[in-house]
Design a protein around this motif. Structure first.
Motif, PDB file in Angstrom:
ATOM      1  N   ALA A  35       9.074   9.724  19.752  1.00 16.53           N
ATOM      2  CA  ALA A  35       8.237   8.812  20.528  1.00 16.53           C
ATOM      3  C   ALA A  35       8.231   9.282  21.973  1.00 16.53           C
ATOM      4  N   PRO A  36       7.429  10.284  22.267  1.00 17.63           N
ATOM      5  CA  PRO A  36       7.387  10.788  23.631  1.00 17.63           C
ATOM      6  C   PRO A  36       6.817   9.748  24.590  1.00 17.63           C
ATOM      7  N   GLN A  37       7.153   9.905  25.855  1.00 19.00           N
ATOM      8  CA  GLN A  37       6.581   9.022  26.859  1.00 19.00           C
ATOM      9  C   GLN A  37       5.090   9.278  26.973  1.00 19.00           C
ATOM     10  N   ILE A  38       4.370   8.287  27.434  1.00 19.00           N
ATOM     11  CA  ILE A  38       2.923   8.432  27.615  1.00 19.00           C
ATOM     12  C   ILE A  38       2.672   9.625  28.539  1.00 19.00           C
ATOM     13  N   GLY A  39       1.871  10.559  28.067  1.00 20.53           N
ATOM     14  CA  GLY A  39       1.535  11.754  28.830  1.00 20.53           C
ATOM     15  C   GLY A  39       2.493  12.922  28.649  1.00 20.53           C
ATOM     16  N   GLN A  40       3.588  12.715  27.941  1.00 22.27           N
ATOM     17  CA  GLN A  40       4.550  13.800  27.733  1.00 22.27           C
ATOM     18  C   GLN A  40       3.981  14.841  26.779  1.00 22.27           C
ATOM     19  N   TYR A  51      13.684  13.572  22.359  1.00 15.43           N
ATOM     20  CA  TYR A  51      12.840  12.471  22.800  1.00 15.43           C
ATOM     21  C   TYR A  51      13.690  11.202  22.799  1.00 15.43           C
ATOM     22  N   PRO A  52      14.321  10.917  23.939  1.00 16.57           N
ATOM     23  CA  PRO A  52      15.191   9.740  23.995  1.00 16.57           C
ATOM     24  C   PRO A  52      14.391   8.445  23.850  1.00 16.57           C
ATOM     25  N   ASN A  53      15.077   7.374  23.549  1.00 15.86           N
ATOM     26  CA  ASN A  53      14.436   6.066  23.408  1.00 15.86           C
ATOM     27  C   ASN A  53      14.186   5.471  24.795  1.00 15.86           C
ATOM     28  N   TRP A  54      13.219   6.024  25.502  1.00 20.38           N
ATOM     29  CA  TRP A  54      12.929   5.680  26.889  1.00 20.38           C
ATOM     30  C   TRP A  54      12.515   4.222  27.070  1.00 20.38           C
ATOM     31  N   TRP A  55      11.954   3.614  26.058  1.00 19.56           N
ATOM     32  CA  TRP A  55      11.435   2.252  26.160  1.00 19.56           C
ATOM     33  C   TRP A  55      12.538   1.189  26.167  1.00 19.56           C
ATOM     34  N   LYS A  56      13.730   1.556  25.738  1.00 21.70           N
ATOM     35  CA  LYS A  56      14.814   0.557  25.611  1.00 21.70           C
ATOM     36  C   LYS A  56      15.226  -0.042  26.959  1.00 21.70           C
ATOM     37  N   ASN A  57      15.106   0.685  28.040  1.00 25.16           N
ATOM     38  CA  ASN A  57      15.531   0.190  29.347  1.00 25.16           C
ATOM     39  C   ASN A  57      14.402  -0.445  30.155  1.00 25.16           C
ATOM     40  N   LEU A  58      13.261  -0.630  29.559  1.00 24.13           N
ATOM     41  CA  LEU A  58      12.140  -1.241  30.290  1.00 24.13           C
ATOM     42  C   LEU A  58      12.103  -2.737  30.093  1.00 24.13           C
TER      43      LEU A  58
END
Length: 58
Positions: A35-40, A51-58
């Motif tokens: 789940a890449p970040q938007i634009g990655q 691809y870390p779970n970037w959305w967890k800290n939002l």
């Protein structure tokens, strides 16, 4: 790789719900999900990039 799940919030459930459900099912089926970040940028057949779970800290 899920597409368009974090771009817009059009529904009442939390915007993270789709990716959370996908990750649970993928783990059950032993399927790797990215789940890449938007634009990655995504490079096909790349076995190094994580691809870390970037959305967890939002």
């Amino acid at each position: 790789m899920p597409i368009h799940w974090a771009g817009f919030k059009f529904a009442l459930p939390d915007w993270k719900d789709p990716i959370l459900h996908i990750k649970v099912k993928a783990d059950e089926l032993n399927i790797v999900v990215i789940a890449p970040q938007i634009g990655q940028e995504i490079i096909l057949k790349d076995s190094i990039t994580t691809y870390p779970n970037w959305w967890k800290n939002l």
